[in-house]
Design a protein around this motif. Sequence first.
Motif, PDB file in Angstrom:
ATOM      1  N   ILE A 141     -26.249  56.266   4.825  1.00  0.00           N
ATOM      2  CA  ILE A 141     -27.027  55.170   5.634  1.00  0.00           C
ATOM      3  C   ILE A 141     -27.412  53.917   4.980  1.00  0.00           C
ATOM      4  O   ILE A 141     -27.149  52.890   5.531  1.00  0.00           O
ATOM      5  N   LYS A 142     -27.456  53.918   3.590  1.00  0.00           N
ATOM      6  CA  LYS A 142     -27.647  52.747   2.947  1.00  0.00           C
ATOM      7  C   LYS A 142     -26.205  51.917   3.092  1.00  0.00           C
ATOM      8  O   LYS A 142     -26.040  50.763   3.211  1.00  0.00           O
ATOM      9  N   VAL A 143     -24.885  52.561   3.019  1.00  0.00           N
ATOM     10  CA  VAL A 143     -23.690  51.880   2.999  1.00  0.00           C
ATOM     11  C   VAL A 143     -23.512  51.387   4.570  1.00  0.00           C
ATOM     12  O   VAL A 143     -23.074  50.118   4.748  1.00  0.00           O
ATOM     13  N   LEU A 144     -24.001  52.146   5.501  1.00  0.00           N
ATOM     14  CA  LEU A 144     -23.834  51.530   6.840  1.00  0.00           C
ATOM     15  C   LEU A 144     -24.621  50.563   7.151  1.00  0.00           C
ATOM     16  O   LEU A 144     -24.106  49.451   7.728  1.00  0.00           O
ATOM     17  N   ILE A 145     -25.869  50.659   6.657  1.00  0.00           N
ATOM     18  CA  ILE A 145     -26.920  49.279   7.019  1.00  0.00           C
ATOM     19  C   ILE A 145     -26.358  48.287   6.040  1.00  0.00           C
ATOM     20  O   ILE A 145     -26.251  47.089   6.566  1.00  0.00           O
ATOM     21  N   GLY A 146     -25.998  48.475   4.907  1.00  0.00           N
ATOM     22  CA  GLY A 146     -25.330  47.269   3.967  1.00  0.00           C
ATOM     23  C   GLY A 146     -24.188  46.594   4.478  1.00  0.00           C
ATOM     24  O   GLY A 146     -23.933  45.221   4.776  1.00  0.00           O
ATOM     25  N   SER A 147     -23.196  47.401   5.093  1.00  0.00           N
ATOM     26  CA  SER A 147     -21.726  46.801   5.579  1.00  0.00           C
ATOM     27  C   SER A 147     -22.326  46.316   6.827  1.00  0.00           C
ATOM     28  O   SER A 147     -21.516  45.240   7.051  1.00  0.00           O
ATOM     29  N   SER A 148     -23.274  46.806   7.653  1.00  0.00           N
ATOM     30  CA  SER A 148     -23.222  45.996   8.984  1.00  0.00           C
ATOM     31  C   SER A 148     -23.925  44.541   8.780  1.00  0.00           C
ATOM     32  O   SER A 148     -23.380  43.771   9.659  1.00  0.00           O
ATOM     33  N   LEU A 149     -24.764  44.386   7.678  1.00  0.00           N
ATOM     34  CA  LEU A 149     -25.464  43.130   7.745  1.00  0.00           C
ATOM     35  C   LEU A 149     -24.370  42.104   7.001  1.00  0.00           C
ATOM     36  O   LEU A 149     -24.436  41.094   7.311  1.00  0.00           O
ATOM     37  N   VAL A 150     -23.477  42.676   6.137  1.00  0.00           N
ATOM     38  CA  VAL A 150     -22.329  41.936   5.591  1.00  0.00           C
ATOM     39  C   VAL A 150     -21.562  41.345   6.559  1.00  0.00           C
ATOM     40  O   VAL A 150     -21.136  40.256   6.753  1.00  0.00           O
ATOM     41  N   LEU A 151     -20.956  42.400   7.462  1.00  0.00           N
ATOM     42  CA  LEU A 151     -20.156  42.036   8.695  1.00  0.00           C
ATOM     43  C   LEU A 151     -21.030  40.998   9.677  1.00  0.00           C
ATOM     44  O   LEU A 151     -20.046  40.061   9.985  1.00  0.00           O
ATOM     45  N   PHE A 152     -22.145  41.276  10.028  1.00  0.00           N
ATOM     46  CA  PHE A 152     -22.790  40.406  10.903  1.00  0.00           C
ATOM     47  C   PHE A 152     -22.778  38.941  10.300  1.00  0.00           C
ATOM     48  O   PHE A 152     -22.575  37.969  10.842  1.00  0.00           O
ATOM     49  N   ILE A 153     -23.229  38.800   9.068  1.00  0.00           N
ATOM     50  CA  ILE A 153     -23.387  37.414   8.466  1.00  0.00           C
ATOM     51  C   ILE A 153     -21.832  36.784   8.430  1.00  0.00           C
ATOM     52  O   ILE A 153     -21.874  35.511   8.963  1.00  0.00           O
ATOM     53  N   LEU A 154     -20.713  37.473   8.161  1.00  0.00           N
ATOM     54  CA  LEU A 154     -19.518  37.075   8.008  1.00  0.00           C
ATOM     55  C   LEU A 154     -19.107  36.468   9.591  1.00  0.00           C
ATOM     56  O   LEU A 154     -18.542  35.454   9.776  1.00  0.00           O
ATOM     57  N   LEU A 155     -19.436  37.406  10.431  1.00  0.00           N
ATOM     58  CA  LEU A 155     -18.901  37.180  11.815  1.00  0.00           C
ATOM     59  C   LEU A 155     -19.819  36.020  12.369  1.00  0.00           C
ATOM     60  O   LEU A 155     -19.440  34.964  13.169  1.00  0.00           O
ATOM     61  N   LEU A 156     -21.180  35.891  11.909  1.00  0.00           N
ATOM     62  CA  LEU A 156     -22.119  34.879  12.363  1.00  0.00           C
ATOM     63  C   LEU A 156     -21.540  33.615  11.874  1.00  0.00           C
ATOM     64  O   LEU A 156     -21.445  32.442  12.757  1.00  0.00           O
ATOM     65  N   VAL A 157     -21.018  33.534  10.920  1.00  0.00           N
ATOM     66  CA  VAL A 157     -20.404  32.220  10.360  1.00  0.00           C
ATOM     67  C   VAL A 157     -18.980  31.719  11.252  1.00  0.00           C
ATOM     68  O   VAL A 157     -19.058  30.510  11.468  1.00  0.00           O
ATOM     69  N   SER A 158     -18.320  32.763  11.576  1.00  0.00           N
ATOM     70  CA  SER A 158     -17.426  32.460  12.377  1.00  0.00           C
ATOM     71  C   SER A 158     -17.533  31.724  13.846  1.00  0.00           C
ATOM     72  O   SER A 158     -17.161  30.777  14.600  1.00  0.00           O
ATOM     73  N   ILE A 159     -19.028  32.234  14.327  1.00  0.00           N
ATOM     74  CA  ILE A 159     -19.253  31.748  15.563  1.00  0.00           C
ATOM     75  C   ILE A 159     -19.884  30.410  15.453  1.00  0.00           C
ATOM     76  O   ILE A 159     -19.861  29.457  16.510  1.00  0.00           O
ATOM     77  N   LEU A 160     -20.716  30.230  14.337  1.00  0.00           N
ATOM     78  CA  LEU A 160     -21.163  28.746  14.086  1.00  0.00           C
ATOM     79  C   LEU A 160     -20.069  27.767  13.694  1.00  0.00           C
ATOM     80  O   LEU A 160     -20.468  26.850  14.369  1.00  0.00           O
ATOM     81  N   LEU A 161     -19.043  28.365  13.168  1.00  0.00           N
ATOM     82  CA  LEU A 161     -18.036  27.482  13.236  1.00  0.00           C
ATOM     83  C   LEU A 161     -17.343  26.872  14.562  1.00  0.00           C
ATOM     84  O   LEU A 161     -16.927  25.934  14.735  1.00  0.00           O
ATOM     85  N   THR A 162     -17.285  28.005  15.430  1.00  0.00           N
ATOM     86  CA  THR A 162     -16.796  27.765  16.851  1.00  0.00           C
ATOM     87  C   THR A 162     -18.051  26.774  17.730  1.00  0.00           C
ATOM     88  O   THR A 162     -17.554  25.954  18.597  1.00  0.00           O
ATOM     89  N   MET A 163     -19.309  26.912  17.358  1.00  0.00           N
ATOM     90  CA  MET A 163     -20.421  26.327  18.085  1.00  0.00           C
ATOM     91  C   MET A 163     -20.058  24.860  17.870  1.00  0.00           C
ATOM     92  O   MET A 163     -20.641  24.109  18.665  1.00  0.00           O
ATOM     93  N   ARG A 164     -19.954  24.279  16.709  1.00  0.00           N
ATOM     94  CA  ARG A 164     -19.520  22.860  16.316  1.00  0.00           C
ATOM     95  C   ARG A 164     -18.416  22.133  17.316  1.00  0.00           C
ATOM     96  O   ARG A 164     -18.528  20.889  17.112  1.00  0.00           O
ATOM     97  N   LEU A 165     -17.603  22.929  17.793  1.00  0.00           N
ATOM     98  CA  LEU A 165     -16.456  22.295  18.364  1.00  0.00           C
ATOM     99  C   LEU A 165     -16.912  21.727  19.664  1.00  0.00           C
ATOM    100  O   LEU A 165     -17.486  22.145  20.568  1.00  0.00           O
ATOM    101  N   THR A 166     -16.120  20.540  19.996  1.00  0.00           N
ATOM    102  CA  THR A 166     -16.076  19.971  21.305  1.00  0.00           C
ATOM    103  C   THR A 166     -14.903  20.714  22.132  1.00  0.00           C
ATOM    104  O   THR A 166     -13.870  20.368  21.888  1.00  0.00           O
ATOM    105  N   LEU A 167     -15.460  21.103  23.335  1.00  0.00           N
ATOM    106  CA  LEU A 167     -14.348  21.841  24.193  1.00  0.00           C
ATOM    107  C   LEU A 167     -13.712  20.803  25.325  1.00  0.00           C
ATOM    108  O   LEU A 167     -14.525  19.860  25.854  1.00  0.00           O
ATOM    109  N   CYS A 168     -12.664  20.811  25.382  1.00  0.00           N
ATOM    110  CA  CYS A 168     -11.900  19.981  26.570  1.00  0.00           C
ATOM    111  C   CYS A 168     -11.457  20.826  27.772  1.00  0.00           C
ATOM    112  O   CYS A 168     -11.044  20.326  28.554  1.00  0.00           O
ATOM    113  N   GLY A 169     -11.823  22.129  27.722  1.00  0.00           N
ATOM    114  CA  GLY A 169     -11.608  23.079  28.922  1.00  0.00           C
ATOM    115  C   GLY A 169     -12.645  24.061  29.095  1.00  0.00           C
ATOM    116  O   GLY A 169     -13.558  24.061  28.325  1.00  0.00           O
TER     117      GLY A 169
END
Length: 318
Positions: A141-169
Motif C-alpha cells: 500500500i505504501k509503495v502504491l501510494i508513494g509511486s502514485s504521488l511521484v507519478l502524478f507530480i511528474l505528469l503534472l509538470v508535463s501538463i503545466l509546461l503545455t499550459m504555458r504554450l500559445t496555440l495556433c490551432g
Amino acid sequence: MENGSTIRKDLELLGLEEIEGFKYFYCPVLSVIYLCILILSIVIVFVVLANPSLHEPMYILICNLALNGIFGSSIFFPKLLMDLLTSTKTISRDGCLTQSLFILFYVYLEIMTFSVMAYDRYVAVCHPLQYATLMTSVKVIKVLIGSSLVLFILLLVSILLTMRLTLCGTQIKNIFCDNMSIFILACTDTTVNNIYGTFITIMITCFFMLIIVFSYVRIYIVCLRLSKESRHKAMHTLGTHLINFSIFLLGFFFVAIRHKFGPINLPVSAQVGLCMPSFVIPPLMNPLVFGVRTKALKSKMVLPFKKGGCTSKTPAPN
C-alpha cells in the motif's frame, strides 16, 4: 492548423464529428461496456475489501487494477456519451488539459501496478522464505501510494509546461484530449516539452518494464527447477499476469502507433480506432481474467451465488 486559438478558448474534437452519425449505435454499446466495467471492477474491489483472507499483497494489487480501471474508463466514457447525446464537439482548454493529465496518470498507474505485481510474484516464487517479510500488505500500500504521488507530480509538470504554450490551432483529431495532441498545436517553441516528455516517458516506462521483464524471466527460470505440481501452480499464476499485461500492452501499442503516425495526416477515423481499445480492453478484461483465473478470488466471488442456490433448495418446514 487554424489560426486564432489564442482568442478562441475552446478546442474542437474532430473525432466526435466522425462518429456522430452513428451515435445511436455507439451510445448503447458504450453504455453497456462502461456498465460492465463498473460492475465487474466493483465486485472485485468489494470481494477483496470484504474478505480479510484476501488482504494480501497480490489481491490488493488486483484491487488496485480494478480501481484504476474504474478511474480510466470514467475519464473516457461519461464525457464521450454526454458529447454524443448533446452533439457537443468542443472542450475548453482547461478541461482538455485536465483530461490529458488524468489519462496520462491512468496509463502510468496501470504499468506501475503491473510492475509491482511482477515483483510480488518474483519474491513469492524465487524467495518464498523471505516473502512474508519482504512483501506485506502495508508495504505494498505504501509503495502504491508513494509511486502514485511521484507519478502524478511528474505528469503534472508535463501538463503545466503545455499550459504555458500559445496555440495556433484548435482542432484535435480524436474523441478526447491528450497532451501530445495539445502541444502539437502550439506556434511557440516546444523544445522543453519534447525533451521533458521524452525523458519521463523513457525513464518511467523503462524502469517499470525492466522490473517486469526481470521478474518474469527469473520466475520462468525458477519454474523449470520446481516439481511438476509446483511448476504448474507457478506457471498458472505467471500466465494470468502475462495475459493481463499483454492486454494492457495492446492498448498502449495502439496509442503509441497513433502518436507515431498522427502528424502524418492519419485519418481521424483511424486515430479514433487506435485510441478506443486502450480505454475498453484493459478495464474490461482485467477483472474478468483475474476473477476467472485466480482461484481464491473466484471462490469468494461465486460464494454468495452458491449460498443463494443452497437456500433455494432447502425444503420448507411443514
